[in-house]
Motif scaffolding. Sequence first.
Motif, PDB file in Angstrom:
ATOM      1  N   MET A   1       9.872  42.419   5.334  1.00  0.00           N
ATOM      2  CA  MET A   1      11.305  42.348   5.622  1.00  0.00           C
ATOM      3  C   MET A   1      12.063  42.909   4.429  1.00  0.00           C
ATOM      4  N   ASP A   2      13.016  43.791   4.684  1.00  0.00           N
ATOM      5  CA  ASP A   2      13.801  44.433   3.636  1.00  0.00           C
ATOM      6  C   ASP A   2      14.901  43.485   3.193  1.00  0.00           C
ATOM      7  N   MET A   3      14.694  42.829   2.050  1.00  0.00           N
ATOM      8  CA  MET A   3      15.675  41.872   1.546  1.00  0.00           C
ATOM      9  C   MET A   3      16.190  42.336   0.194  1.00  0.00           C
ATOM     10  N   SER A   4      17.446  41.967  -0.103  1.00  0.00           N
ATOM     11  CA  SER A   4      17.994  42.167  -1.425  1.00  0.00           C
ATOM     12  C   SER A   4      18.399  40.801  -1.954  1.00  0.00           C
ATOM     13  N   SER A   5      18.660  40.727  -3.244  1.00  0.00           N
ATOM     14  CA  SER A   5      19.142  39.475  -3.811  1.00  0.00           C
ATOM     15  C   SER A   5      20.326  39.783  -4.709  1.00  0.00           C
ATOM     16  N   SER A   6      21.190  38.810  -4.869  1.00  0.00           N
ATOM     17  CA  SER A   6      22.343  38.987  -5.744  1.00  0.00           C
ATOM     18  C   SER A   6      22.747  37.643  -6.322  1.00  0.00           C
ATOM     19  N   ASP A   7      23.468  37.699  -7.432  1.00  0.00           N
ATOM     20  CA  ASP A   7      24.027  36.524  -8.088  1.00  0.00           C
ATOM     21  C   ASP A   7      25.250  36.103  -7.284  1.00  0.00           C
ATOM     22  N   ARG A   8      25.131  35.012  -6.523  1.00  0.00           N
ATOM     23  CA  ARG A   8      26.196  34.630  -5.607  1.00  0.00           C
ATOM     24  C   ARG A   8      27.284  33.793  -6.276  1.00  0.00           C
ATOM     25  N   ILE A   9      27.171  33.567  -7.580  1.00  0.00           N
ATOM     26  CA  ILE A   9      28.314  33.083  -8.349  1.00  0.00           C
ATOM     27  C   ILE A   9      29.146  34.285  -8.796  1.00  0.00           C
ATOM     28  N   ALA A  10      28.490  35.298  -9.328  1.00  0.00           N
ATOM     29  CA  ALA A  10      29.193  36.509  -9.761  1.00  0.00           C
ATOM     30  C   ALA A  10      29.731  37.306  -8.580  1.00  0.00           C
ATOM     31  N   GLU A  11      29.001  37.292  -7.461  1.00  0.00           N
ATOM     32  CA  GLU A  11      29.399  38.027  -6.258  1.00  0.00           C
ATOM     33  C   GLU A  11      29.478  37.042  -5.089  1.00  0.00           C
ATOM     34  N   PRO A  12      30.554  36.264  -5.014  1.00  0.00           N
ATOM     35  CA  PRO A  12      30.611  35.161  -4.040  1.00  0.00           C
ATOM     36  C   PRO A  12      30.466  35.581  -2.585  1.00  0.00           C
ATOM     37  N   TRP A  13      30.868  36.829  -2.265  1.00  0.00           N
ATOM     38  CA  TRP A  13      30.890  37.238  -0.853  1.00  0.00           C
ATOM     39  C   TRP A  13      29.719  38.135  -0.485  1.00  0.00           C
ATOM     40  N   GLY A  14      28.814  38.388  -1.417  1.00  0.00           N
ATOM     41  CA  GLY A  14      27.607  39.139  -1.106  1.00  0.00           C
ATOM     42  C   GLY A  14      27.875  40.583  -0.724  1.00  0.00           C
ATOM     43  N   ASP A  15      26.869  41.215  -0.113  1.00  0.00           N
ATOM     44  CA  ASP A  15      26.943  42.631   0.251  1.00  0.00           C
ATOM     45  C   ASP A  15      27.693  42.820   1.571  1.00  0.00           C
ATOM     46  N   ARG A  16      28.177  44.027   1.754  1.00  0.00           N
ATOM     47  CA  ARG A  16      28.923  44.378   2.963  1.00  0.00           C
ATOM     48  C   ARG A  16      28.005  44.908   4.060  1.00  0.00           C
ATOM     49  N   VAL A  17      28.354  44.507   5.300  1.00  0.00           N
ATOM     50  CA  VAL A  17      27.746  45.080   6.505  1.00  0.00           C
ATOM     51  C   VAL A  17      28.913  45.545   7.369  1.00  0.00           C
ATOM     52  N   PRO A  18      29.425  46.751   7.130  1.00  0.00           N
ATOM     53  CA  PRO A  18      30.643  47.189   7.815  1.00  0.00           C
ATOM     54  C   PRO A  18      30.501  47.163   9.339  1.00  0.00           C
ATOM     55  N   HIS A  19      31.583  46.768  10.006  1.00  0.00           N
ATOM     56  CA  HIS A  19      31.605  46.874  11.469  1.00  0.00           C
ATOM     57  C   HIS A  19      32.999  47.265  11.913  1.00  0.00           C
ATOM     58  N   GLY A  20      33.059  48.027  12.993  1.00  0.00           N
ATOM     59  CA  GLY A  20      34.316  48.565  13.474  1.00  0.00           C
ATOM     60  C   GLY A  20      35.037  47.618  14.400  1.00  0.00           C
ATOM     61  N   ARG A  21      36.285  47.983  14.682  1.00  0.00           N
ATOM     62  CA  ARG A  21      37.107  47.162  15.565  1.00  0.00           C
ATOM     63  C   ARG A  21      36.489  47.083  16.958  1.00  0.00           C
ATOM     64  N   HIS A  22      36.518  45.888  17.537  1.00  0.00           N
ATOM     65  CA  HIS A  22      35.981  45.564  18.858  1.00  0.00           C
ATOM     66  C   HIS A  22      34.450  45.589  18.882  1.00  0.00           C
ATOM     67  N   GLU A  23      33.820  45.704  17.721  1.00  0.00           N
ATOM     68  CA  GLU A  23      32.361  45.624  17.648  1.00  0.00           C
ATOM     69  C   GLU A  23      31.943  44.225  17.228  1.00  0.00           C
ATOM     70  N   PRO A  24      30.795  43.734  17.706  1.00  0.00           N
ATOM     71  CA  PRO A  24      30.321  42.422  17.253  1.00  0.00           C
ATOM     72  C   PRO A  24      29.947  42.474  15.778  1.00  0.00           C
ATOM     73  N   TRP A  25      30.117  41.346  15.123  1.00  0.00           N
ATOM     74  CA  TRP A  25      29.835  41.247  13.693  1.00  0.00           C
ATOM     75  C   TRP A  25      28.320  41.168  13.492  1.00  0.00           C
ATOM     76  N   PRO A  26      27.703  42.136  12.810  1.00  0.00           N
ATOM     77  CA  PRO A  26      26.242  42.105  12.638  1.00  0.00           C
ATOM     78  C   PRO A  26      25.805  40.931  11.744  1.00  0.00           C
ATOM     79  N   ALA A  27      24.575  40.520  11.933  1.00  0.00           N
ATOM     80  CA  ALA A  27      24.026  39.411  11.143  1.00  0.00           C
ATOM     81  C   ALA A  27      23.668  39.877   9.731  1.00  0.00           C
ATOM     82  N   ARG A  28      23.756  38.930   8.807  1.00  0.00           N
ATOM     83  CA  ARG A  28      23.235  39.097   7.445  1.00  0.00           C
ATOM     84  C   ARG A  28      22.821  37.710   6.989  1.00  0.00           C
ATOM     85  N   VAL A  29      21.535  37.485   6.867  1.00  0.00           N
ATOM     86  CA  VAL A  29      21.058  36.125   6.640  1.00  0.00           C
ATOM     87  C   VAL A  29      20.885  35.865   5.150  1.00  0.00           C
TER      88      VAL A  29
END
Length: 827
Positions: A1-29
């Motif tokens: 599984m392709d996973m990344s890690s980040s410091d979630r104190i320094a980066e509280p909102w994590g990485d972006r998974v862009p999605h367009g208007r009227h599109e369902p919000w993709p998962a990011r676990v």
Amino acid sequence: MDMSSSDRIAEPWGDRVPHGRHEPWPARVDTYLADGVEPGMVERWVQAASLLHSDGDAMDIAVIDGRMVGVRGRAADRVNRGRLGPKDLFGWQANASPDRLTRPLVREDGHLVETDWDTAMERVASHSRRLLQDKGPGSIGFYTSGQLFLEEYYTLAVLARAGIGTNHLDGNTRLCTATAAEALKESFGCDGQPGSYDDIDHADVIALFGHNIAETQPVQWMRILDRLEGTGPPRLLCVDPRPTPVAQKASVHLAPRLGTNVALLNALLHEIIRTDRVDHDYVRSHTVGFDQLAAQVRECTPRWAADICGVPAARIVEAAELLGGAERLLSTVLQGIYQSHQATAAAVQVNNLHLLRGMLGRPGAGVLQMNGQPTAQNTRECGANGDLPGFRNWQNDAHVADLARVWNVEPSTIPHFAPPTHAMQMFRYAEQGSLRMLWISGTNPAVSLPELSRIRSILTQERLFVVVQDLFLTETAQLADVVLPAATWGEKTGTFTNADRTVHLSEKAVEPPGQARPDLEIFLDYARRMDFRDKDGGRLITWSGPESAFEAWKRCSAGRPCDYTGLTYRLLRDGGVQWPVNEDAPHGTERLYTHGICWASPDRCEAFGKDLITGASDGETEYRSFNPDGKGMLKPAGYLAPHEMPDEDYPFQLNTGRTIYHFHTRTKTGRAPQLNAAAPDVWVEISADDARRLGLGEGDVVDVSTRRGTLRGRLRVTALRPGVLFVPFHYGYWDTPAGSGPETGAPGRAANESTITDWDPASKQPLFKTASAALTLVERGAGTPSPAPTTAASAPVDGHVRATRGGPSARATQAPHTAWKQPGGAR
């Protein structure tokens, strides 16, 4: 599984998974496991949802050898699509803190000593029986939380209203979302959020009024950030005096003078009507009160408001154009409105904006009068917050009779001679001596209520018998006569409902420590000892555990706006569902009012309304005259100046609030190492202009004084609006050095040492953002910066302050939506 890690104190909102208007919000676990724990080592994943904000983020708890060892987001859940915020990721560690309460305590010779459950509970029950006999039910009050489970609130409501027969039952939701409930009742006749989090995916304009969503509901801010980076991004309007992350991303940012929200909103409504951005067909078909509203705002021009609010008139016009030109407008509201002057009047004007524009009931068109706590919605719907269960109207005899039928008691048993007593009035009754027993569950008023010196004097009265039910020996528990050790999230099973009406099931993952008990078990034990009976002599409370309590609540909710009858624990194991859920909506209800306003008719409404200026209650006759057909109500309000204004002695306005890393009085988050290290102590924010004028700098130690008290902290210089001081309210005395408590007379670090005893006339919510304050230099910072985080609204203007980091212990993994496959399912 392709996973990344980040410091979630320094980066509280994590990485972006862009999605367009009227599109369902993709998962990011998102997943965080304790040091040395790998996913394959986890024995069980147990279903839960967040207990440290109102977002309702669905998660699984990782368990090894009967211990919590981490959490992961639930990819399939509608609320968060697998994402978790910093408090979600790290807050669970507080459960295992070594200072958890594990045995009951009782006060003997002025000291709290350990005892057994039978002794403690019998002391509570015998004191209750004596008061009922000698002074009547009005001598007993209950002050609860926004963090218990639905089953526990409902049980408390039944034993208080029908068992004791007291009108004195409220929650600390009075401090955070009482105005949300009142504003919804004033506009729509009933509580219940019209909008849905999914509206974020469809809106072309998102307006955030006094709502720093980036720090209070960080996962929904992730959703907005993902939209901003996708196709067809929304434009943002931010109304906030602080330079929040929302303000930084906004197309228009208005930073009004504190206490002037009604003036600003009236000017926006003026422009909407002047430029004819009104949906006249919707207004004619679904509302009453347009002429009165139009008359009220006719002279409220942007230039008029600019002088009051300290905001350029041109910016107000720009904001009105943004709102008026929206195809689908989503508005959110939180404490910048609720805890400020004319709270309900201001929140109602946001509802007016949506009614005027017909922006309700469609994807992307909705309003969220947000909550601050995880189960605040349950406190309200179960009747543990100053209302009757099931959003019933205490002034409607048919509603009271229906509730009496559900409980099998006489209607006269349920107190409805006056409005249910709000928390601020309960503490006043205790101060005056008519309330002689106060049972406090899951909240810490010795830090969270305004004017703390007064609160301490009330709680330490000899004539007041105080029971505290909590996880730790909080500042409030230290003043109690009986302390009951409670189990918490992950240690018990129950349901709770978030700010967009999504119901989640949170299951027991581990045993509570020592002799700690679930709150439901404690309330049931008390009910048995008090031997509460129905009108036929049977037990008043017939349920024995969480699932049977849930089934009892379903019977109470049947046919009401918050109808749960189609829900079961089994169904909720598949994920969150939005109420109402019944035969007509077996899969839940994404948005309310899709076909007009449906709960505002005089016979169905939860309340007959109040005067927004005086708070005086309207009666049924007035309501029927104004709204005979049960439409949405456009209710105007004129601007009034705040009760306390800056002067020569107190030239600043004091604003209080939150940070992303802490929740309320830090009872849990202060015991989570990553969260505590990110914001370990109180600070005072000042604008760069004011700091320059006064010759102050980053890290200087200052006293903030009002007419009530003084607090001390280090200065953080930010891009805050000039004339305002901001202090986070999270910090109390429990983890300060020995000898620095309130008994010393030295300045404390609790923001509420300095706040004012004042509340909104309609919602009765305390006004934490209206005090006038003075600032005094105590000592120079000598190069020591403020402990404030650098990551969000408290970011310094001084670029040399070291950035907030969590380090290796704060790294969490993120599985992108393209790689995610839910492993191992939760039970």
